[in-house]
Design an enzyme around this catalytic site. Sequence first.
Site, short mmCIF file in Angstrom:
data_model
loop_
_atom_site.label_atom_id
_atom_site.label_comp_id
_atom_site.label_asym_id
_atom_site.label_seq_id
_atom_site.Cartn_x
_atom_site.Cartn_y
_atom_site.Cartn_z
N ASP A 31 21.67 -41.67 2.92
CA ASP A 31 20.55 -41.47 3.85
C ASP A 31 20.62 -42.47 5.00
OD1 ASP A 31 20.13 -43.33 1.86
OD2 ASP A 31 17.99 -42.96 1.69
N ASP A 45 30.51 -33.32 2.99
CA ASP A 45 30.27 -32.08 3.72
C ASP A 45 29.25 -32.33 4.84
OD1 ASP A 45 30.34 -29.41 4.36
OD2 ASP A 45 29.43 -28.70 2.52
N TYR A 103 30.07 -29.57 -6.12
CA TYR A 103 30.62 -28.24 -5.86
C TYR A 103 31.52 -27.73 -6.98
CZ TYR A 103 28.97 -28.75 -1.02
OH TYR A 103 28.20 -28.90 0.11
MG MG Z 1 30.63 -27.66 5.87
#
Ligand code: MG
Length: 363
Positions: free
Chosen positions: A235, A259, A141
């Site tokens: 994963d 996130d 990000y």
């Molecule tokens: Mg979020």
Amino acid sequence: MAKYRIAWLPGDGIGKDVAEAARIVLDRLDVDAEYIHGDIGWEFWRTEGEPLPKRTLDMMKETDCAFFAAITSKGRDVADAELLPELQGKGFVYRSPIVRMRQLLDLYICLRPCKAYPGNPLNYKDLIDLVVFRENTEGMYIGVEFPKVPEEFYAVKGTEKLPRDAAISLRAVTPGGSERIVRAAFEYAQKYGRKRVTAVHKANVLRQTDGVFMEAARKVAAEYPEIAFNNANIDAMGMWLLKDPYNYDVIVTTNLFGDIISDLCAQMVGGLGFGCSGNIGTDYAVFEPTHGSAPKYAGQYKVNPIATILAAKMMLDWLGETDKGAQLEAAVAEVIKEGKVRTYDMGGDSGTLEMAEAIAAKL
Ligand code: MG
Ligand code: NAI
């Protein structure tokens, strides 16, 4: 003068509804605070070309911490079209206010407690109680993206076959950034008697970036021999969390993985109506529910304010008002357990403020 100055950022959509609800409980707790309103959200993008105006950031810098509810954000095409005609074509670029706050104020910890309260009809399996530490300033990000491959990239080995029209994102992971988030996770584990820290990564594929992250994680873990440390691929982690969420205690990971994992964990303890988070730096923090502005419910006072109220509890704890924080959590737990007041997501028809009043009545 009040003991605390708190930047109050309701945002838009249901952000305004849930912020109002949070104030009901904070006022009932008689927190010695001054709440200073700050403009943030879609309206300010449309009319000023800036969803997080400088005046808001300047105001925040004069406060102890901030409380943020939710904002609307939209994709590139829509964002540009919704700018006031006189602002169009002037080079305004939409940037996520939340991501910007995290980066500008160096709020490197995204702390997301995922705790199930008894009696919540939305609980997944039994009572889950885990905490996610998500790195909040780097990773995927950082905002470095290219609409197509920059020419100079073709000099890098491995890129020869990249189609020229590929959009590219860069992921940055630093040893320092990794160390401080992992250390925060271990410090938290130590302080709250948590037994285990799990580092989540994809080091088998993202060899460089997650290599840096895991190297830092192992180094920090060695400083806390009394706390168990293990690691998992992102994963597999999704799978294990669904299968056996009780195996996890404190989870630490990079930005994007955090996130995703934190939303998964939030869903197991009731979903968006219950997910709260703190964006925490060395001496400033922004507390918020994790949900967005849910435009279809805006202004209806229908959504669940518990996520936001639990974010207020996190804020109280961070300010050192731990007694008030504990009282607030106990009040939330009691209302959930009684099951008399439930918002639509919990299968009831109580409104946002009714829920807040019910919680306040226990204080
Ligand atoms: Mg979020
Ligand atoms: P959202 O979180 O706003 O809502 C998704 C759905 O979850 C809602 O339609 C509703 O059914 C449910 N929901 C959300 N909060 C709830 C609550 N407190 N109680 C009960 N149910 C609740 O996510 P969505 O629809 O993807 O995004 C809407 C807008 O919010 C977008 O513009 C998005 O960019 C923005 N957004 C903002 C965030 C923030 O302010 N931190 C985070 C996520 C999205």
